[in-house]
Scaffold this motif. Structure first.
Motif, PDB file in Angstrom:
ATOM      1  N   ILE A 319       0.703  -1.114   0.044  1.00 43.54           N
ATOM      2  CA  ILE A 319       0.226  -0.102   0.039  1.00 43.54           C
ATOM      3  C   ILE A 319       0.978   1.202   0.049  1.00 43.54           C
ATOM      4  O   ILE A 319       1.661   1.558   0.923  1.00 43.54           O
ATOM      5  N   GLU A 320       0.843   1.901  -0.996  1.00 42.70           N
ATOM      6  CA  GLU A 320       1.653   3.205  -1.191  1.00 42.70           C
ATOM      7  C   GLU A 320       0.713   4.543  -1.452  1.00 42.70           C
ATOM      8  O   GLU A 320      -0.077   4.594  -2.357  1.00 42.70           O
ATOM      9  N   ALA A 321       1.123   5.515  -0.793  1.00 41.55           N
ATOM     10  CA  ALA A 321       0.421   6.960  -0.996  1.00 41.55           C
ATOM     11  C   ALA A 321       1.349   7.639  -1.601  1.00 41.55           C
ATOM     12  O   ALA A 321       2.585   7.795  -1.216  1.00 41.55           O
ATOM     13  N   GLU A 322       0.892   8.239  -2.861  1.00 40.87           N
ATOM     14  CA  GLU A 322       1.589   9.274  -3.599  1.00 40.87           C
ATOM     15  C   GLU A 322       0.579  10.560  -3.769  1.00 40.87           C
ATOM     16  O   GLU A 322       0.173  10.084  -4.745  1.00 40.87           O
ATOM     17  N   GLY A 323       0.946  11.577  -2.875  1.00 39.11           N
ATOM     18  CA  GLY A 323      -0.001  12.769  -3.225  1.00 39.11           C
ATOM     19  C   GLY A 323      -1.434  12.344  -2.689  1.00 39.11           C
ATOM     20  O   GLY A 323      -1.630  11.672  -1.748  1.00 39.11           O
ATOM     21  N   SER A 324      -2.224  12.496  -3.817  1.00 37.14           N
ATOM     22  CA  SER A 324      -3.845  12.288  -3.577  1.00 37.14           C
ATOM     23  C   SER A 324      -4.234  10.871  -4.087  1.00 37.14           C
ATOM     24  O   SER A 324      -5.147  10.393  -4.451  1.00 37.14           O
ATOM     25  N   ALA A 325      -3.035  10.204  -4.574  1.00 33.53           N
ATOM     26  CA  ALA A 325      -3.333   8.749  -5.183  1.00 33.53           C
ATOM     27  C   ALA A 325      -2.878   7.652  -4.227  1.00 33.53           C
ATOM     28  O   ALA A 325      -1.848   7.888  -3.569  1.00 33.53           O
ATOM     29  N   LEU A 326      -3.712   6.696  -4.009  1.00 33.87           N
ATOM     30  CA  LEU A 326      -3.470   5.261  -3.264  1.00 33.87           C
ATOM     31  C   LEU A 326      -3.330   4.289  -4.103  1.00 33.87           C
ATOM     32  O   LEU A 326      -3.999   3.796  -4.807  1.00 33.87           O
ATOM     33  N   THR A 327      -1.989   3.668  -4.238  1.00 34.14           N
ATOM     34  CA  THR A 327      -1.729   2.424  -4.819  1.00 34.14           C
ATOM     35  C   THR A 327      -1.755   1.216  -4.124  1.00 34.14           C
ATOM     36  O   THR A 327      -0.901   1.168  -3.011  1.00 34.14           O
ATOM     37  N   MET A 328      -2.284   0.026  -4.358  1.00 32.28           N
ATOM     38  CA  MET A 328      -2.500  -1.088  -3.696  1.00 32.28           C
ATOM     39  C   MET A 328      -2.376  -2.382  -4.467  1.00 32.28           C
ATOM     40  O   MET A 328      -2.597  -2.313  -5.600  1.00 32.28           O
ATOM     41  N   THR A 329      -1.400  -3.042  -3.878  1.00 27.72           N
ATOM     42  CA  THR A 329      -1.068  -4.468  -4.638  1.00 27.72           C
ATOM     43  C   THR A 329      -2.075  -5.556  -3.903  1.00 27.72           C
ATOM     44  O   THR A 329      -1.752  -5.710  -2.916  1.00 27.72           O
ATOM     45  N   VAL A 330      -2.989  -6.032  -4.547  1.00 31.00           N
ATOM     46  CA  VAL A 330      -4.001  -7.119  -3.989  1.00 31.00           C
ATOM     47  C   VAL A 330      -3.660  -8.734  -4.526  1.00 31.00           C
ATOM     48  O   VAL A 330      -3.566  -8.935  -5.627  1.00 31.00           O
ATOM     49  N   GLU A 331      -3.307  -9.355  -3.291  1.00 27.80           N
ATOM     50  CA  GLU A 331      -3.006 -10.762  -3.509  1.00 27.80           C
ATOM     51  C   GLU A 331      -4.460 -11.346  -3.075  1.00 27.80           C
ATOM     52  O   GLU A 331      -5.040 -11.208  -2.093  1.00 27.80           O
ATOM     53  N   HIS A 332      -4.862 -12.344  -4.115  1.00 30.69           N
ATOM     54  CA  HIS A 332      -6.257 -12.959  -3.715  1.00 30.69           C
ATOM     55  C   HIS A 332      -6.543 -14.464  -4.232  1.00 30.69           C
ATOM     56  O   HIS A 332      -5.780 -14.834  -5.353  1.00 30.69           O
ATOM     57  N   ASP A 333      -7.400 -15.166  -3.716  1.00 30.14           N
ATOM     58  CA  ASP A 333      -7.690 -16.377  -4.607  1.00 30.14           C
ATOM     59  C   ASP A 333      -8.977 -15.987  -5.582  1.00 30.14           C
ATOM     60  O   ASP A 333      -9.173 -14.939  -6.015  1.00 30.14           O
TER      61      ASP A 333
END
Length: 392
Positions: A319-333
């Motif tokens: 989970i990374e925040a850069e300015g007003s954007a939130l980026t997340m890597t989702v691991e899932h089944d």
């Protein structure tokens, strides 16, 4: 150096000093050896070959050079004959007429194409709208808040007004029992919203009374969440006669803090007697980071009607925040259904909005699911949640 000259006598004397050369062949043998060469005819080239080869060479050079030469010229520098210019003008006019006929569509066709573009961000979608969020504000919608069936939480939702009810009170069209919700506790309050000044005034009836801390908290939260979509920064309370409002154990109060002064994450509310589901804000007991809030979304709540919005098989590995954007890597089944994925995405978007983000980027979610969103692009956070179309 000056060249030496010889007289005729000196030349004769020099030639006499050369060795004597004799040819012992007979005249007959010598003639026979040179006769074939004398009789051999010289091969002559046909007179037309040389001009033809020259012409072919010229044509080959022109075929190579002319295309390069013409392509290097600007189009406006080429001028043909008068007939060519007239033909080009007629072709341009015909092309312009064809284009005009193409662009002069019926208004219904234009509106239809616009709706398709606006409501289908992803070309592979089967959904025409998100079931839990709205991105844009419209005069045809109105914000509502009702308590949950057991009065433990508040459920904000957005009513899409029917065309024949735009100027009427539509509270009669809201069906709490059918949706698994409790009765409206703030229906007798008057809300005056000044969006230019980002403030709202809430008028209570003079005879308004409430008992118990639970009801006081629900009324306070209902007011705050009803005003939340309108970007209100100040909430003033007063009675019809202008006096401060008495709210149970809160005592006399004249203002309420806005939602932004607290942190919330979202879960899923549903009652056994209703097929409708809602995103609901869960107030945190302390200040949380966005990563902590997202992890809390996997937890089961104490209320029987509230379920986690993030399935157990999902992990936010980055989970990374850069300015007003939130980026997340989702691991899932595997997802249980399209709706399960949609609920999670909308709950995450609403939570990110409460933490001050404008858009969310989801990485590593498989694209076999027919999500309403284009998961290859940043997704804007919602303005309203839980849309309910009264026309349905």
């Amino acid at each position: 150096m000056k060249r030496k000259t010889y007289s005729e006598d000196e030349l004769k004397e020099l030639l006499g000093e050369f060795p004597k050369i004799e040819d012992k062949q007979s005249k007959e043998n010598l003639y026979r050896s040179i006769e074939p060469k004398l009789n051999k005819r010289k091969r002559r080239i046909a007179p037309w070959i040389t001009p033809s080869m020259a012409t072919a060479a010229v044509l080959l050079i022109l075929a190579i050079v002319l295309p390069v030469f013409w392509s290097s010229l600007p189009s406006n520098e080429y001028s043909g004959s008068a007939d060519q210019e007239e033909s080009s003008t007629e072709s341009a006019n015909e092309s312009g007429r064809d284009q005009a006929e193409t662009t002069e569509q019926k208004p219904s066709e234009i509106e239809g194409s616009s709706r398709n573009e606006d409501t289908n961000p992803s070309s592979d979608n089967n959904e025409t709208e998100s079931p839990f969020t709205l991105q844009d504000r419209s005069p045809d919608i109105e914000s509502y808040v009702l308590p949950g069936k057991n009065g433990e939480i508040v459920v904000p939702f957005t009513v899409i007004k029917p065309g024949d009810q735009e100027d009427k009170n539509i509270s009669s069209l809201v069906k709490p029992e059918e949706w698994g919700l409790a009765e409206d506790l703030i229906k007798d309050l008057t809300f005056n919203i000044d969006e230019e000044r980002n403030q709202a005034e809430v008028i209570f009836p003079d005879n308004f009374s409430v008992s118990g801390s639970a009801y006081t908290s629900i009324i306070s939260e209902s007011i705050r969440w009803k005003l939340y979509p309108y970007d209100v920064k100040n909430i003033k309370l007063q009675t019809e006669s202008g006096s401060p409002v008495v709210l149970g154990n809160f005592g006399k109060i004249e203002t309420l803090p806005v939602v932004e002064q607290n942190r919330y994450f979202y879960q899923i509310y549903s009652d056994q007697g209703s097929e409708r589901q809602f995103l609901v804000p869960i107030k945190t007991e302390r200040e949380l980071s966005i990563q902590e809030a997202l992890n809390r979304m996997k937890e089961k709540q104490t209320s029987d009607n509230v379920d986690s919005a993030v399935p157990n098989h999902v992990t936010f590995s980055s989970i990374e925040a850069e300015g007003s954007a939130l980026t997340m890597t989702v691991e899932h089944d595997s997802w249980a259904s399209d709706k399960q994925l949609m609920m999670m995405i909308d709950a995450v978007l609403a939570t990110a909005e409460n933490f001050g983000f404008n858009e969310v980027i989801f990485d590593n979610i498989n694209h076999e699911i027919n999500s309403f969103y284009n998961l290859n692009e940043p997704i804007p956070v919602p303005t309203f949640i839980n849309p309910i179309d009264i026309n349905e």
